[in-house]
Design an enzyme around this catalytic site. Structure first.
Site, PDB file in Angstrom:
ATOM      1  N   SER A 133       0.854  -1.188   0.000  1.00  0.00           N
ATOM      2  CA  SER A 133       0.000   0.000   0.000  1.00  0.00           C
ATOM      3  C   SER A 133       0.886   1.232   0.000  1.00  0.00           C
ATOM      4  O   SER A 133       2.025   1.198   0.482  1.00  0.00           O
ATOM      5  CB  SER A 133      -0.905   0.009   1.237  1.00  0.00           C
ATOM      6  OG  SER A 133      -1.531   1.259   1.411  1.00  0.00           O
ATOM      7  N   TYR A 146      -1.444  -0.566  10.646  1.00  0.00           N
ATOM      8  CA  TYR A 146      -1.587  -0.830   9.213  1.00  0.00           C
ATOM      9  C   TYR A 146      -0.377  -0.325   8.421  1.00  0.00           C
ATOM     10  O   TYR A 146       0.229  -1.067   7.629  1.00  0.00           O
ATOM     11  CB  TYR A 146      -2.864  -0.176   8.689  1.00  0.00           C
ATOM     12  CG  TYR A 146      -3.083  -0.380   7.219  1.00  0.00           C
ATOM     13  CD1 TYR A 146      -3.490  -1.615   6.725  1.00  0.00           C
ATOM     14  CD2 TYR A 146      -2.880   0.660   6.302  1.00  0.00           C
ATOM     15  CE1 TYR A 146      -3.683  -1.813   5.358  1.00  0.00           C
ATOM     16  CE2 TYR A 146      -3.077   0.470   4.943  1.00  0.00           C
ATOM     17  CZ  TYR A 146      -3.474  -0.766   4.480  1.00  0.00           C
ATOM     18  OH  TYR A 146      -3.658  -0.954   3.132  1.00  0.00           O
TER      19      TYR A 146
END
Length: 246
Positions: A133, A146
């Site tokens: 990501s 995350y």
């Protein structure tokens, strides 16, 4: 000759759309995810084979890979897409949330790479693709678990590419921005340059077909985050704080 791929996290979101996209383009697809019901529905599409699997269970991953190897399956592409996101409170860090996030986003990627790579070795053009990501480019609020897990994934992938050079297996890092999936639909903040799962799957498919070592999209978000990353450190921190307060 039909090409064959294995896709993790295939029960929803990007993984599901990738499975459909590859199958529609004539590939044989092994779709892996924890949800047996969703995979059963997905496997009604021609060319898709459902393999229910808990990716946090290393023994189960090893057994699945061994079973495929025993069947004589040769993979041309292993696409490790499964992921999760949990936001945390800095004033009361939830250690279990960190463990869950890293179990899926990082440790499962390492284990899946270890056990599925042998199925790539007989392919004429083997590819290992790992979805990370762009979140780790910038210190977003509540994203300690995350973002850190995705930073680990990106580093692992880039380092693995170096060590697999000359092995015949090409390693590809996929770093999307915000994609409209069931996971991001839980977000309670604005997501700039949001793209659909259809667009995400198409960009990943085309990028891998071209052999791109790194696939980032959308470009506008990538450019914006790159610009933020080169700001002086204190100014970058000030921008992050302002974004948190909005």
């Amino acid at each position: 000759m039909t090409s064959t791929c294995l896709i993790t996290g295939a029960s929803s979101g990007i993984g599901r759309q990738l499975a459909l996209h590859y199958a529609a383009n004539g590939w044989t697809v092994y779709a892996l995810a924890r949800s047996a019901d969703k995979l059963a529905e997905l496997s009604k599409n021609a060319g898709i084979h459902a393999l229910p699997l808990d990716l946090t269970d290393n023994t189960a991953i090893q057994a699945t890979a061994a079973n495929l190897l025993d069947q004589g399956v040769i993979l041309d592409l292993v696409l490790l897409n499964a992921g999760t996101c949990e936001y945390v409170d800095a004033n009361d860090l939830d250690l279990a949330a960190f463990e869950r996030t890293f179990a899926v986003n990082y440790h499962a990627v390492v284990a899946a790479s270890k056990y599925f790579m042998p199925l790539l070795k007989a392919s004429l053009s083997p590819q290992l693709a790992i979805v990370s990501s762009m979140a780790h480019f910038f210190p977003f609020t509540r994203a300690e678990a995350y973002g850190a897990s995705k930073a680990a994934v990106s580093y692992f992938t880039d380092s693995l590419r170096v060590d697999l050079a000359g092995s015949g297996i090409s390693v590809h890092l996929i770093e999307p921005g915000f994609v409209d999936t069931p996971l991001t639909q839980k977000n309670d903040f604005a997501m700039p340059f949001l793209v659909s799962v259809n667009e995400a799957a198409e960009r990943i498919y085309n990028g891998l077909r071209r052999g791109n070592s790194r696939i980032r999209f959308p470009r506008r978000l990538s450019v914006m985050l790159k610009l933020l990353s080169v700001l002086p450190y204190n100014l970058r921190n000030a921008v992050a704080l302002r974004m948190k307060q909005q």
